[in-house]
Design a protein around this motif. Structure first.
Motif, PDB file in Angstrom:
ATOM      1  N   HIS A   2       0.839  -1.113  -0.107  1.00 13.63           N
ATOM      2  CA  HIS A   2       0.146  -0.036   0.079  1.00 13.63           C
ATOM      3  C   HIS A   2       0.980   1.246  -0.060  1.00 13.63           C
ATOM      4  N   GLY A 255       3.463  -4.710 -10.679  1.00 14.54           N
ATOM      5  CA  GLY A 255       2.215  -5.085 -10.858  1.00 14.54           C
ATOM      6  C   GLY A 255       1.013  -3.886 -10.427  1.00 14.54           C
ATOM      7  N   LYS A 256       1.632  -2.989 -10.162  1.00 14.36           N
ATOM      8  CA  LYS A 256       0.697  -1.926  -9.535  1.00 14.36           C
ATOM      9  C   LYS A 256       1.274  -0.527 -10.436  1.00 14.36           C
ATOM     10  N   ALA A 257       0.159   0.431 -10.380  1.00 17.38           N
ATOM     11  CA  ALA A 257      -0.027   1.556 -11.206  1.00 17.38           C
ATOM     12  C   ALA A 257       1.430   2.518 -10.224  1.00 17.38           C
ATOM     13  N   GLN A 259       2.991   5.524  -8.364  1.00 21.74           N
ATOM     14  CA  GLN A 259       2.344   6.474  -7.520  1.00 21.74           C
ATOM     15  C   GLN A 259       3.327   7.590  -7.441  1.00 21.74           C
TER      16      GLN A 259
END
Length: 271
Positions: A2, A255-257, A259
């Motif tokens: 997160h 695997g995540k956009a 930030q």
């Protein structure tokens, strides 16, 4: 993992991240040119990260007759990092087009309201592997875009991995990137490698020696990063006589956009 922003205090900023068949034809195949996405992974409005550029396939709109666009952009970028770019014109515009010269596809960013200047954040692809020329156009809409303004960008290669954290800034200041791992070990200019395999592989403007990159990068190039919560700190070590310094932090977790977090330092710094 997160990603969340936490309070900035003093001359430093801090963030937290929690972790077919083969044809027999003998004719030479047509080689497609790399898309703009091989260079630029995302475009967003700095003042409102929810305003994002839309990727459009194909060639950009034809040029209009209006011009006079001014671009303020860094001369160098890193793979997986971000760049702050300002586009401005004497007359207001509401649409910005971002492209890479000679490459297919482009981004369209529609501003919430017409304005004469817009600050953009461009996140670079992790697979970027060379310099290129980017170009910008503005108008009332995509049908009214004026002459494109282009600029060449040099490339500074850095390592990447499952977690990559970088910072870029826009002045000669000495800005330092710190990453505190879940086990409390800290990676920074004074300790450039951790027992877990994290490394600071790019350090810039140390002691106000303006070396050009204005980027710093920490990543885990050959190992799986430890699970848990990481703290990212950006320290304003020395202003190096700059009146202010705008920075952008980029956090990439595989695997995540991407930030991004932006801010401005003022004052003289820690030194």
């Amino acid at each position: 993992m997160h990603v969340a922003r936490i309070r900035r205090t003093g001359p430093a900023a801090a963030f937290v991240i929690a972790l077919l068949g083969i044809s027999s034809c003998t004719r030479e195949p047509t080689v497609a040119l790399p898309s703009v996405t091989n260079f630029i992974a995302a475009v967003l409005l700095a003042s409102d990260p929810n305003v994002k550029g839309t990727l459009v396939a194909g060639q950009p709109p034809n040029l209009g007759s209006t011009g006079g666009l001014t671009i303020v952009a860094p001369p160098a970028v890193i793979n997986g990092g971000s760049a702050q770019v300002q586009v401005s014109r004497a007359t207001a515009f509401q649409t910005v087009i971002v492209l890479v010269t000679g490459r297919p596809d482009y981004y369209v960013l529609n501003l919430p309201a017409a304005q004469t200047s817009a600050d953009l954040i461009l996140t670079l692809s992790t697979t970027l592997n060379g310099g290129f020329q980017w170009a910008y156009g503005v108008g009332d809409n995509t049908a009214s875009v004026g002459s494109y303004t282009a600029a060449s960008v040099s490339f500074i290669p850095v390592l990447s991995g499952d977690v990559q954290v970088s910072v870029s800034w826009d002045s000669p200041a000495d800005v330092d990137l710190h990453l505190v791992e879940p086990g409390a070990e800290e990676i920074y200019y004074g300790s450039t490698a951790s027992a877990a395999g994290g490394v600071l592989d790019l350090d810039s403007n140390a002691a106000c020696f303006s070396d050009g990159p204005r980027n710093e990068n920490i990543t885990y190039p050959s190992v799986t990063p430890p699970s848990g919560t990481y703290t990212v700190r950006v320290d304003y070590w020395d202003s190096c006589a700059a009146a202010q310094t705008k920075y952008v932090v980029t956090v990439l977790v595989r695997g995540k956009a991407p930030q991004t977090y932006t801010g401005t330092f003022t004052g003289t710094g820690d030194a």
